[in-house]
Design a protein around this motif. Structure first.
Motif, PDB file in Angstrom:
ATOM      1  N   GLU A 165      78.068 124.403 -11.111  1.00  0.00           N
ATOM      2  CA  GLU A 165      78.686 123.859 -12.116  1.00  0.00           C
ATOM      3  C   GLU A 165      79.942 122.844 -11.595  1.00  0.00           C
ATOM      4  O   GLU A 165      80.324 123.215 -10.484  1.00  0.00           O
ATOM      5  CB  GLU A 165      79.429 125.150 -13.099  1.00  0.00           C
ATOM      6  CG  GLU A 165      78.248 125.911 -13.721  1.00  0.00           C
ATOM      7  CD  GLU A 165      79.050 127.069 -14.399  1.00  0.00           C
ATOM      8  OE1 GLU A 165      80.021 127.295 -14.339  1.00  0.00           O
ATOM      9  OE2 GLU A 165      78.305 127.744 -15.186  1.00  0.00           O
ATOM     10  N   PHE A 166      80.157 122.113 -12.338  1.00  0.00           N
ATOM     11  CA  PHE A 166      81.087 120.988 -11.773  1.00  0.00           C
ATOM     12  C   PHE A 166      82.677 121.500 -12.646  1.00  0.00           C
ATOM     13  O   PHE A 166      82.842 121.441 -13.711  1.00  0.00           O
ATOM     14  CB  PHE A 166      81.009 119.475 -12.432  1.00  0.00           C
ATOM     15  CG  PHE A 166      79.737 119.200 -11.745  1.00  0.00           C
ATOM     16  CD1 PHE A 166      79.677 118.746 -10.371  1.00  0.00           C
ATOM     17  CD2 PHE A 166      78.305 119.437 -12.436  1.00  0.00           C
ATOM     18  CE1 PHE A 166      78.525 118.233  -9.830  1.00  0.00           C
ATOM     19  CE2 PHE A 166      77.171 119.164 -11.617  1.00  0.00           C
ATOM     20  CZ  PHE A 166      77.318 118.553 -10.575  1.00  0.00           C
ATOM     21  N   ILE A 167      83.637 121.723 -11.724  1.00  0.00           N
ATOM     22  CA  ILE A 167      85.063 122.022 -12.357  1.00  0.00           C
ATOM     23  C   ILE A 167      85.837 120.661 -12.350  1.00  0.00           C
ATOM     24  O   ILE A 167      86.626 120.541 -13.049  1.00  0.00           O
ATOM     25  CB  ILE A 167      85.516 122.849 -11.145  1.00  0.00           C
ATOM     26  CG1 ILE A 167      84.843 124.149 -11.365  1.00  0.00           C
ATOM     27  CG2 ILE A 167      87.016 123.279 -11.603  1.00  0.00           C
ATOM     28  CD1 ILE A 167      85.139 125.053 -10.180  1.00  0.00           C
ATOM     29  N   ARG A 168      85.554 119.597 -11.532  1.00  0.00           N
ATOM     30  CA  ARG A 168      86.356 118.485 -11.693  1.00  0.00           C
ATOM     31  C   ARG A 168      85.308 117.337 -11.079  1.00  0.00           C
ATOM     32  O   ARG A 168      84.847 117.436  -9.739  1.00  0.00           O
ATOM     33  CB  ARG A 168      87.583 118.538 -10.671  1.00  0.00           C
ATOM     34  CG  ARG A 168      88.056 117.007 -10.832  1.00  0.00           C
ATOM     35  CD  ARG A 168      89.447 117.243  -9.886  1.00  0.00           C
ATOM     36  NE  ARG A 168      89.315 117.157  -8.474  1.00  0.00           N
ATOM     37  CZ  ARG A 168      89.960 117.275  -7.601  1.00  0.00           C
ATOM     38  NH1 ARG A 168      91.308 117.949  -7.993  1.00  0.00           N
ATOM     39  NH2 ARG A 168      89.961 117.520  -6.103  1.00  0.00           N
ATOM     40  N   VAL A 169      85.225 116.264 -11.716  1.00  0.00           N
ATOM     41  CA  VAL A 169      84.342 115.023 -11.267  1.00  0.00           C
ATOM     42  C   VAL A 169      85.155 113.996 -10.532  1.00  0.00           C
ATOM     43  O   VAL A 169      86.034 113.593 -11.022  1.00  0.00           O
ATOM     44  CB  VAL A 169      83.458 114.319 -12.383  1.00  0.00           C
ATOM     45  CG1 VAL A 169      82.719 113.351 -11.878  1.00  0.00           C
ATOM     46  CG2 VAL A 169      82.537 115.458 -13.057  1.00  0.00           C
ATOM     47  N   GLY A 170      84.987 113.881  -9.230  1.00  0.00           N
ATOM     48  CA  GLY A 170      85.723 112.983  -8.243  1.00  0.00           C
ATOM     49  C   GLY A 170      85.086 111.801  -7.854  1.00  0.00           C
ATOM     50  O   GLY A 170      84.114 111.123  -8.533  1.00  0.00           O
ATOM     51  N   ALA A 171      85.121 111.763  -6.441  1.00  0.00           N
ATOM     52  CA  ALA A 171      84.587 110.727  -5.597  1.00  0.00           C
ATOM     53  C   ALA A 171      82.937 110.728  -5.733  1.00  0.00           C
ATOM     54  O   ALA A 171      82.288 109.671  -5.528  1.00  0.00           O
ATOM     55  CB  ALA A 171      85.128 110.691  -4.347  1.00  0.00           C
ATOM     56  N   VAL A 172      82.364 112.030  -5.828  1.00  0.00           N
ATOM     57  CA  VAL A 172      80.972 112.128  -5.693  1.00  0.00           C
ATOM     58  C   VAL A 172      80.457 112.602  -7.097  1.00  0.00           C
ATOM     59  O   VAL A 172      81.119 113.366  -7.727  1.00  0.00           O
ATOM     60  CB  VAL A 172      80.595 113.203  -4.874  1.00  0.00           C
ATOM     61  CG1 VAL A 172      78.961 113.231  -4.817  1.00  0.00           C
ATOM     62  CG2 VAL A 172      81.143 112.854  -3.350  1.00  0.00           C
ATOM     63  N   SER A 173      79.507 111.681  -7.751  1.00  0.00           N
ATOM     64  CA  SER A 173      78.944 111.901  -9.002  1.00  0.00           C
ATOM     65  C   SER A 173      78.309 113.111  -9.255  1.00  0.00           C
ATOM     66  O   SER A 173      77.672 113.540  -8.256  1.00  0.00           O
ATOM     67  CB  SER A 173      78.396 110.867  -9.494  1.00  0.00           C
ATOM     68  OG  SER A 173      77.137 110.714  -8.823  1.00  0.00           O
ATOM     69  N   THR A 174      78.294 113.774 -10.589  1.00  0.00           N
ATOM     70  CA  THR A 174      77.540 114.728 -10.874  1.00  0.00           C
ATOM     71  C   THR A 174      75.960 114.394 -10.691  1.00  0.00           C
ATOM     72  O   THR A 174      75.447 115.150 -10.338  1.00  0.00           O
ATOM     73  CB  THR A 174      77.704 115.115 -12.567  1.00  0.00           C
ATOM     74  OG1 THR A 174      77.349 114.129 -13.283  1.00  0.00           O
ATOM     75  CG2 THR A 174      79.176 115.811 -12.593  1.00  0.00           C
ATOM     76  N   ALA A 175      75.529 113.209 -11.020  1.00  0.00           N
ATOM     77  CA  ALA A 175      74.078 112.797 -10.823  1.00  0.00           C
ATOM     78  C   ALA A 175      73.567 112.702  -9.594  1.00  0.00           C
ATOM     79  O   ALA A 175      72.391 113.245  -9.251  1.00  0.00           O
ATOM     80  CB  ALA A 175      74.176 111.419 -11.320  1.00  0.00           C
TER      81      ALA A 175
END
Length: 199
Positions: free
Chosen positions: A179-189
């Motif tokens: 699961e993603f807690i924060r989206v930053g420099a690396v994308s969820t995709a």
């Protein structure tokens, strides 16, 4: 003059707080071995003490030494092209952990994609590293501006800027899929494409 790896490591091993560039944004680093230094870091950021600090390590061996539970999600990310890099892994802690992690049931840990910083980490062992900004504020672009934003001057300020200009992506590796807690420099995709290569 830019301090050497040994000078930075010596400052940290002596209980100093260091402001330095990372592969994402500017960071504040401290050795977890010094309670007073950790308290100083919190004070510099005006950060609430109930918010745990993330950990930075040099390699996967240092993660294992922390007693983290390397789940399927964590193992796949550690073995991927994104690590070292701008991904922070949230993992559960087992019973065999260092004293300074007592009272915590999970850890947020990252291996930076920065040769100098990893060299420092090999000298010091794991460090508590958080963004060099006052709590609730954006992280300044330059070390000088970051230092000015803090409540006091750190023990050492290493000149430079964060390489990515964006924070790391925080991934909860305690579950599958992660699961993603924060989206930053690396994308969820990018991360989910990696996970989907093995069902």
């Amino acid at each position: 003059m830019t301090p050497s790896v040994i000078e930075i490591a010596d400052c940290l091993k002596g209980g100093g707080v260091v402001l330095l560039p990372t592969d994402t944004v500017l960071g504040l680093a401290v050795s977890p071995q010094f309670d007073a230094s950790v308290a100083q870091l919190y004070a510099l950021k005006d950060r609430p003490r109930e918010k745990n600090l993330p950990v930075m390590v040099a390699d996967a061996d240092q993660i294992e030494a922390l007693g983290a539970d390397l789940t399927k999600s964590a193992k796949r990310l550690i073995a991927s092209a994104f690590v070292p890099g701008a991904i922070t892994l949230v993992m559960e802690l087992g019973p065999d952990i260092p004293t300074w992690l007592s009272g915590r049931d999970e850890i947020a840990v990252r291996i930076p994609n920065d040769d100098r910083l990893r060299a420092v980490l090999r000298e010091t062992g794991p460090l508590l590293v958080t963004s060099a900004n006052r709590s609730g504020c954006d992280t300044p672009h330059t070390a000088q501006d970051a230092s000015a934003q803090l409540t006091a001057t750190p023990s050492m300020v290493v000149d430079g800027t964060g390489h990515a200009g964006a924070p790391s992506t925080i991934v909860n590796c305690r579950v599958w899929p992660p699961e993603f807690i924060r989206v930053g420099a690396v994308s969820t995709a990018q991360i989910m494409a990696l996970m989907e290569t093995e069902q």
